[in-house]
Design a protein around this motif. Structure first.
Motif, short mmCIF file in Angstrom:
data_model
loop_
_atom_site.label_atom_id
_atom_site.label_comp_id
_atom_site.label_asym_id
_atom_site.label_seq_id
_atom_site.Cartn_x
_atom_site.Cartn_y
_atom_site.Cartn_z
N LEU A 270 0.82 -1.20 0.00
CA LEU A 270 0.00 0.00 0.00
C LEU A 270 0.87 1.26 0.00
N ALA A 271 1.94 1.24 0.76
CA ALA A 271 2.85 2.39 0.79
C ALA A 271 3.48 2.61 -0.59
N TRP A 272 3.87 1.53 -1.27
CA TRP A 272 4.48 1.67 -2.60
C TRP A 272 3.46 2.13 -3.64
N LEU A 273 2.20 1.86 -3.42
CA LEU A 273 1.17 2.34 -4.34
C LEU A 273 0.80 3.80 -4.06
N LEU A 274 0.95 4.22 -2.83
CA LEU A 274 0.61 5.60 -2.48
C LEU A 274 1.68 6.59 -2.92
N LEU B 154 0.90 7.89 -6.32
CA LEU B 154 -0.33 8.67 -6.23
C LEU B 154 -0.03 10.07 -5.69
N PHE B 155 0.73 10.16 -4.62
CA PHE B 155 1.10 11.47 -4.07
C PHE B 155 1.97 12.25 -5.04
#
Length: 57
Positions: free
Chosen positions: A4-8, A11-12
């Motif tokens: 999830l962190a690597w996907l965010l 996005l950011f």
């Protein structure tokens, strides 16, 4: 959770790029108009001094 962190992160980054792109492409015509008006006044003053128009006032 790490996935999830690597996907965010992208996005950011995309949101930040969109904000920066909007800020960089904003309209700045009001500053240009005032600057061009000042330059026109400067040109007029220089033209008067070159033609011997006398002192202002």
């Amino acid at each position: 959770m790490a996935v999830l962190a690597w996907l965010l992160i992208p996005l950011f980054a995309a949101i930040g790029a969109a904000i920066w792109g909007g800020w960089a492409s904003r309209s700045r015509t009001t500053e240009d108009v005032a600057e061009l008006a000042g330059y026109a006044r400067f040109r007029d003053a220089m033209e008067k001094s070159r033609t011997g128009g006398g002192p202002v006032g």
